[in-house]
Design an enzyme around this catalytic site. Structure first.
Site, short mmCIF file in Angstrom:
data_model
loop_
_atom_site.label_atom_id
_atom_site.label_comp_id
_atom_site.label_asym_id
_atom_site.label_seq_id
_atom_site.Cartn_x
_atom_site.Cartn_y
_atom_site.Cartn_z
N SER A 132 -34.41 -55.82 -12.10
CA SER A 132 -35.16 -56.06 -13.51
C SER A 132 -33.89 -56.84 -14.17
O SER A 132 -32.91 -56.25 -14.38
CB SER A 132 -35.29 -54.84 -14.22
OG SER A 132 -35.32 -55.07 -15.70
N ARG A 133 -34.25 -58.20 -14.33
CA ARG A 133 -33.35 -59.03 -14.86
C ARG A 133 -32.76 -58.81 -16.43
O ARG A 133 -31.81 -59.37 -16.75
CB ARG A 133 -33.63 -60.56 -14.74
CG ARG A 133 -33.45 -60.72 -12.97
CD ARG A 133 -33.70 -62.23 -12.51
NE ARG A 133 -34.13 -62.27 -11.40
CZ ARG A 133 -35.44 -62.63 -10.84
NH1 ARG A 133 -36.13 -63.24 -11.86
NH2 ARG A 133 -35.87 -62.69 -9.69
N VAL A 134 -33.57 -58.40 -17.04
CA VAL A 134 -33.20 -58.20 -18.53
C VAL A 134 -33.04 -56.68 -18.83
O VAL A 134 -32.92 -56.40 -20.01
CB VAL A 134 -34.10 -58.98 -19.48
CG1 VAL A 134 -34.23 -60.54 -19.20
CG2 VAL A 134 -35.76 -58.65 -19.19
#
Ligand code: ATP
Ligand code: MG
Length: 508
Positions: A364-366
């Site tokens: 999950s990049r954020v």
């Protein structure tokens, strides 16, 4: 009574002189060819892209191709009454769907008409299905969690409000199950949900609607359905209709979760439509603008700044892969558009590890900043521990004389995998997720047989919330462990564990 012929001609002349019409030549066209839900029309010189056209028999169509001497349109209804030479009228409007609170709890088709037999939808407003996504200045960073109630996701792949997280995996690996559980978990959390079914069986959609109703989730959910039996154009516009419905709520400051199930079938529908419109085929015969199609859809998910109401749309698009091939065209496109992905593996699913999330490949990049500190405290090392476990697991298959430290890593991995297993339709509360992960992290479960872990954890959680409800309440209030609560909880569970005996037939 006699009428003078002079009077008649004067009357006719006056009528002709005052004759007014709205019809302009370019507003009416003639069908040159029709078939497969596609019409080629001559004479609509000033038609707009995406404009709604009216065909005979009150069938609507949408302009998709603007050529120098004709216009290509897709039909949004049956074409069996329409033939070559028929006239087509412009409406001057683009395709719109009804929006607003009247849609909550309803099942609608791709153009917002009810299909659940509950009567007409009450609405006072419509929105065009295509709209430019909010710009950078209107947004704010994603930093509030959107909990799915699934332990493996909330701990390792946290999703934030306004994020786009892809769910990707082969067929029958539990993709839909994750999305539905996430919807069920939004109960009483002030989040509205939209589930868009694209190209699925009618029976699957009916099952999902039933299940959501049964769980009380239809009280805040809208289903937009374009099933496999419907025309390709309807499947193509369904997700856009869904996001327009969501956008109305977002602009009112609400949080919305939208699921697109699934975008692989959406891409296939768009390919069908493009090939019928004689657009040039590109890679895997998809049209060149397929990336643009998906990116302009997914860009509409965002979190608005507080000055703009602070609403958000969180998107969970789903992609089906063929034999785990993530490097195919559509999967790579959507992976690069989204802010992370949840990979599901069919081998894990088959071995009974469900949800079959591959923690090594999922990111999950954020989401990290959207996790509360208490969760980070207990889940920070989870991914690494599982990675160590997977690495040693392949070695351990060769021989049995492993040293003690390897055995410990393997055992801990097994315990973690067991803790992360979770049946369908049973979303966990955040405090229970944190509790279970804390106990696993503190290595209290290493000597319990795997089959008894869930029963023990459930009992321990139940006893703790009865005897010391203030412990977890304080963690939830402060969003982190304060005043050595971590130790207090661990000691409590340790004491409980000491009173138990397990028929220990598999522990090392
Ligand atoms: P499709 O490719 O057909 O859309 P899918 O990937 O969406 O499939 P699901 O329909 O969600 O997969 O799940 C497949 C089957 O696995 C269903 O019968 C579902 O009940 C079961 N299943 C999914 N998740 C779990 C789970 N966590 N525990 C037990 N069973 C599960
Ligand atoms: Mg599915």
């Amino acid at each position: 009574m006699t009428i003078n012929t002079n009077e008649i001609s004067a009357l006719i002349k006056a009528e002709i002189k005052n004759y007014k019409t709205q019809i302009v030549a370019s507003d009416v066209g003639t069908i040159v060819s029709i078939g497969d839900g596609i019409a080629i029309i001559y004479g609509l010189d000033s038609a707009m892209l995406g404009e709604l056209l009216l065909f005979p028999g009150d069938v609507y169509g949408m302009v998709q191709n603007l050529e120098p001497d004709n216009v290509g349109a897709v039909l949004l209804g049956d074409d069996y009454e329409i033939k070559e030479g028929d006239t087509v009228k412009r409406t001057g409007k683009v395709v719109e769907v009804p929006v607003g609170d009247g849609l909550i709890g309803r099942v609608v088709n791709a153009i917002g008409q009810p299909i659940d037999g509950l009567g007409p939808i009450k609405y006072s407003k419509t929105r065009p299905i295509e709209r430019i996504a909010p710009g950078v200045m209107l947004r704010q960073p994603v930093n509030e969690p959107l909990l799915t109630g699934i332990k493996a996701i909330d701990s390792m792949i946290p999703i934030g409000k306004g994020q786009r997280e892809l769910i990707i995996g082969d067929r029958q690996t539990g993709k839909t199950a994750i999305a539905i559980d996430a919807i069920i978990n939004q109960k009483d959390k002030n989040v509205l949900c939209v589930y868009v079914a694209i190209g699925q069986k009618q029976s699957s959609v009916a099952n999902i609607a039933d299940r959501l109703r049964h769980e009380g989730a239809m009280e805040y959910t809208t289903i937009v359905s374009a099933t496999a039996s419907e025309l390709a154009p309807l499947q193509m516009i369904a997700p856009f209709a869904g996001v327009s419905i969501a956008e109305e709520w977002m602009e009112k400051g609400k949080n919305v979760l939208i699921v697109y199930d699934d975008l692989s079938k959406h891409a296939v529908a768009y390919r069908t439509l493009s090939l019928l419109l004689k657009r040039a085929p590109g890679r895997e015969a998809y049209p060149g603008d397929i990336f643009y199609l998906h990116s302009r859809l997914l860009e509409r998910a965002c979190r608005l700044s507080d000055e703009n109401g602070g609403g958000s749309i969180t998107a969970l698009p789903i992609i089906e892969t063929q034999a785990g091939d993530r490097s195919a065209y559509i999967p790579t496109n959507v992976i690069s558009i989204t802010d992370g992905q949840i990979f599901l593996m069919s081998s894990l699913f088959a071995s009974g590890q469900r949800p079959a999330i591959d923690s090594g490949q999922s990111v999950s990049r954020v989401g990290g900043s959207a996790q509360i500190k208490a969760m980070r405290q207990v889940a920070g090392s989870l991914k690494i521990e599982l990675a160590n476990y997977r690495e040693l697991q392949s070695f351990s298959q060769f021989g049995s004389d492993l040293d003690a430290s390897t055995k410990r890593v393997l055992r801990h991995g097994e315990v973690l995998m067991e803790v992360l297993r979770q049946p369908q339709y049973t979303p966990f509360k955040l405090e229970q997720e944190i509790f279970e992960l804390l106990i696993a992290k503190s290595r209290l479960l290493e000597d319990i047989p795997l089959t008894s872990i869930h029963t023990f954890l459930e009992e321990a959680y139940g006893t703790l919330t009865i005897q010391h409800p203030e412990y977890l309440a304080s963690v939830m209030q402060n969003k982190k462990f304060v005043d050595d609560l971590e130790e207090k909880i661990v000691t409590f569970v340790k004491d409980l564990l000491a009173t138990k005996t397990f028929t220990n037939d598999e522990a090392v």
